[in-house]
Design an enzyme around this catalytic site. Structure first.
Site, PDB file in Angstrom:
ATOM      1  N   ARG A  51       0.850  -1.186   0.000  1.00  0.00           N
ATOM      2  CA  ARG A  51       0.000   0.000   0.000  1.00  0.00           C
ATOM      3  C   ARG A  51       0.888   1.241   0.000  1.00  0.00           C
ATOM      4  O   ARG A  51       2.105   1.156   0.133  1.00  0.00           O
ATOM      5  CB  ARG A  51      -1.027   0.010   1.139  1.00  0.00           C
ATOM      6  CG  ARG A  51      -0.635  -0.528   2.449  1.00  0.00           C
ATOM      7  CD  ARG A  51       0.416   0.198   3.244  1.00  0.00           C
ATOM      8  NE  ARG A  51       0.130   1.619   3.350  1.00  0.00           N
ATOM      9  CZ  ARG A  51       1.040   2.555   3.529  1.00  0.00           C
ATOM     10  NH1 ARG A  51       2.334   2.239   3.624  1.00  0.00           N
ATOM     11  NH2 ARG A  51       0.724   3.815   3.616  1.00  0.00           N
ATOM     12  N   ALA A  53       0.786   5.095  -2.276  1.00  0.00           N
ATOM     13  CA  ALA A  53       0.602   5.358  -3.708  1.00  0.00           C
ATOM     14  C   ALA A  53       1.787   4.914  -4.590  1.00  0.00           C
ATOM     15  O   ALA A  53       1.588   4.163  -5.555  1.00  0.00           O
ATOM     16  CB  ALA A  53       0.289   6.842  -3.897  1.00  0.00           C
ATOM     17  N   GLN A 190      -1.913   2.872   9.959  1.00  0.00           N
ATOM     18  CA  GLN A 190      -0.643   2.898   9.216  1.00  0.00           C
ATOM     19  C   GLN A 190       0.435   3.680   9.977  1.00  0.00           C
ATOM     20  O   GLN A 190       1.620   3.401   9.856  1.00  0.00           O
ATOM     21  CB  GLN A 190      -0.841   3.528   7.828  1.00  0.00           C
ATOM     22  CG  GLN A 190      -1.633   2.685   6.847  1.00  0.00           C
ATOM     23  CD  GLN A 190      -3.099   3.033   6.866  1.00  0.00           C
ATOM     24  OE1 GLN A 190      -3.648   3.466   7.878  1.00  0.00           O
ATOM     25  NE2 GLN A 190      -3.774   2.831   5.743  1.00  0.00           N
ATOM     26  N   ASP A 231      -2.090  10.722  -2.366  1.00  0.00           N
ATOM     27  CA  ASP A 231      -2.482   9.683  -3.318  1.00  0.00           C
ATOM     28  C   ASP A 231      -2.878  10.260  -4.670  1.00  0.00           C
ATOM     29  O   ASP A 231      -2.860   9.564  -5.676  1.00  0.00           O
ATOM     30  CB  ASP A 231      -3.635   8.856  -2.750  1.00  0.00           C
ATOM     31  CG  ASP A 231      -3.144   8.033  -1.569  1.00  0.00           C
ATOM     32  OD1 ASP A 231      -3.060   8.591  -0.454  1.00  0.00           O
ATOM     33  OD2 ASP A 231      -2.796   6.857  -1.783  1.00  0.00           O
ATOM     34  N   ASN A 241      -5.405  12.630   0.326  1.00  0.00           N
ATOM     35  CA  ASN A 241      -4.497  11.768   1.106  1.00  0.00           C
ATOM     36  C   ASN A 241      -5.329  11.022   2.149  1.00  0.00           C
ATOM     37  O   ASN A 241      -6.552  11.201   2.241  1.00  0.00           O
ATOM     38  CB  ASN A 241      -3.375  12.594   1.756  1.00  0.00           C
ATOM     39  CG  ASN A 241      -2.279  11.718   2.335  1.00  0.00           C
ATOM     40  OD1 ASN A 241      -1.808  10.799   1.661  1.00  0.00           O
ATOM     41  ND2 ASN A 241      -1.877  11.967   3.572  1.00  0.00           N
ATOM     42  N   LYS A 242      -4.680  10.215   2.918  1.00  0.00           N
ATOM     43  CA  LYS A 242      -5.341   9.370   3.916  1.00  0.00           C
ATOM     44  C   LYS A 242      -6.332  10.162   4.762  1.00  0.00           C
ATOM     45  O   LYS A 242      -6.052  11.301   5.157  1.00  0.00           O
ATOM     46  CB  LYS A 242      -4.252   8.727   4.789  1.00  0.00           C
ATOM     47  CG  LYS A 242      -4.733   7.825   5.893  1.00  0.00           C
ATOM     48  CD  LYS A 242      -5.668   6.725   5.430  1.00  0.00           C
ATOM     49  CE  LYS A 242      -5.095   5.868   4.320  1.00  0.00           C
ATOM     50  NZ  LYS A 242      -6.117   4.957   3.718  1.00  0.00           N
TER      51      LYS A 242
HETATM   52  O1  MRU Z   1      -4.590   3.256   2.160  1.00  0.00           O
HETATM   53  P1  MRU Z   1      -3.115   3.456   2.029  1.00  0.00           P
HETATM   54  O2  MRU Z   1      -2.350   2.966   3.208  1.00  0.00           O
HETATM   55  O3  MRU Z   1      -2.582   2.936   0.721  1.00  0.00           O
HETATM   56  O4  MRU Z   1      -2.955   5.026   2.000  1.00  0.00           O
HETATM   57  C1  MRU Z   1      -1.671   5.587   1.880  1.00  0.00           C
HETATM   58  C2  MRU Z   1      -1.673   7.054   2.034  1.00  0.00           C
HETATM   59  O5  MRU Z   1      -2.685   7.710   2.110  1.00  0.00           O
HETATM   60  C3  MRU Z   1      -0.339   7.699   1.985  1.00  0.00           C
HETATM   61  O6  MRU Z   1      -0.290   8.805   2.845  1.00  0.00           O
HETATM   62  C4  MRU Z   1      -0.127   8.151   0.544  1.00  0.00           C
HETATM   63  O7  MRU Z   1      -0.236   7.057  -0.330  1.00  0.00           O
HETATM   64  C5  MRU Z   1       1.154   8.766   0.338  1.00  0.00           C
HETATM   65  S1  MRU Z   1       2.341   7.485   0.323  1.00  0.00           S
HETATM   66  C6  MRU Z   1       3.799   7.981  -0.208  1.00  0.00           C
END
Ligand code: MRU
Length: 333
Positions: A51, A53, A190, A231, A241-242
């Site tokens: 996981r 991006a 995470q 993302d 983003n998350k």
């Molecule tokens: O659901 P996830 O864990 O894939 O979400 C990841 C995120 O939101 C990260 O902050 C984002 O991908 C940036 S990663 C370099």
């Protein structure tokens, strides 16, 4: 290998496998998975075994190459569609699949070898882009002692180096030890499981907080910057983003803390005019009611809303850092 942790995503040419760190096993166990079938690779992306991006993009590129090599070029469209349906929000996935398709089309005499080379290029470019983001991002952190980050945008979210944590790593290499506050990032944790793990492994100074503690940390002046990944970044600078990121941006504005976004240029989606054009993944409610608890923590039948991402208006973003440098508002990509 970095800080005793292998690359998050790798190609094992001998066994025809996509090798990933199983992020659902962390922090308890550093386990590598060797994925050889299309089903295993798609499941790994959907279940967040891989996981973040940039890591999703690199994994899909390597996976697409391996699956097409095994099934033949006439299955290319179906296999690409299967990867494209795995997760909707991180645009790096679609960017990588598009690059792979162009590479095959431009090399009709040897499309499989072209796919192999393109997948390896995507992997290598991610490593280089993240290093550059670290250098550019570090220029924003003069005089900064404490930073707050959210989710995991570190080495586990990319191939080897990370995006939002890249300036932290670049600083460590120069003897600067930022005090990093990591939000635990409900519901999938995470921050607690992955950011805390990889920063501890790197010898960084990391403090874990519940998401609800961010305002307190800012009010007390413990952080002088917020740094997050993304993302998908829209043409007007809106940042997806998350889930929880946009709340931090609002708090940061209130407390006068700069809010920085670090992401490779592959995260910019010029086709999304604003955040309203970005598809937001909604995930199973069980992640909120049951996951991580010894027993269910909500009454049976309660409705759950579980969006995995949110959109921070570009106006709240002090700067966006890519491998090309630092951009400040007004944004226009
Ligand atoms: O659901 P996830 O864990 O894939 O979400 C990841 C995120 O939101 C990260 O902050 C984002 O991908 C940036 S990663 C370099």
């Amino acid at each position: 290998m970095r800080n005793g942790i292998p690359d998050t995503v790798a190609l094992d040419e001998t066994n025809g496998a996509l090798v990933i760190i199983d992020q659902t096993a962390l922090p308890g166990e550093l386990k590598l998975l060797s994925l050889t079938t299309l089903e295993e690779m798609i499941d790994a992306i959907k279940a967040l075994k891989v996981r973040g991006a940039p890591a999703i993009g690199a994994a899909a590129a390597i996976g697409l190459y391996l699956a097409v090599k095994a099934a033949g070029m006439d299955k290319f469209a179906d296999i690409k569609a299967a990867f494209a349906a795995s997760r909707p929000t991180a645009v790096n996935l679609f960017w990588a699949l598009g690059r792979m398709e162009r590479a095959a089309l431009e090399n009709p005499d040897g499309p499989i070898e072209a796919l192999r080379l393109e997948a390896l290029a995507i992997r290598d470019e991610d490593i280089a882009a993240c290093r550059a983001i670290g250098e550019h991002g570090l220029t924003l952190l003069d005089g900064v002692e404490g930073v707050l980050t959210h989710c995991n945008a570190g080495r586990l979210a990319a191939v080897r180096y990370g995006t939002a944590l890249a300036p932290v790593y670049a600083g460590l290499e120069r003897g600067r030890r930022f005090k990093v506050y990591a939000g635990e990032t409900r519901p999938l944790l995470q921050g607690a499981r992955l950011t805390a793990y990889e920063l501890c492994a790197a010898g960084a100074d990391v403090t874990l907080i519940c998401d609800s503690m961010a305002a307190d940390v800012m009010r007390r002046g413990r952080v002088q910057a917020v740094i997050v990944g993304s993302d998908r970044i829209a043409a007007n600078g809106d940042v997806c983003n998350k889930i929880g990121t946009s709340g931090l941006a609002v708090l940061a504005k209130h407390y006068g803390v700069p809010f920085y976004v670090c992401a490779p240029s592959s995260t910019i989606d010029p086709k999304a005019a604003s955040g309203a054009d970005i598809p937001i993944e909604e995930r199973d409610g069980g992640e909120v009611t049951d996951m991580w608890y010894a027993e269910r923590m909500a009454p049976p039948g309660v409705k759950v809303y579980n969006p995995a991402f949110d959109v921070t208006p570009g106006g709240l973003v002090s700067a966006i850092v890519t491998e090309r440098g630092v951009v400040r508002p007004p944004y226009s990509f």
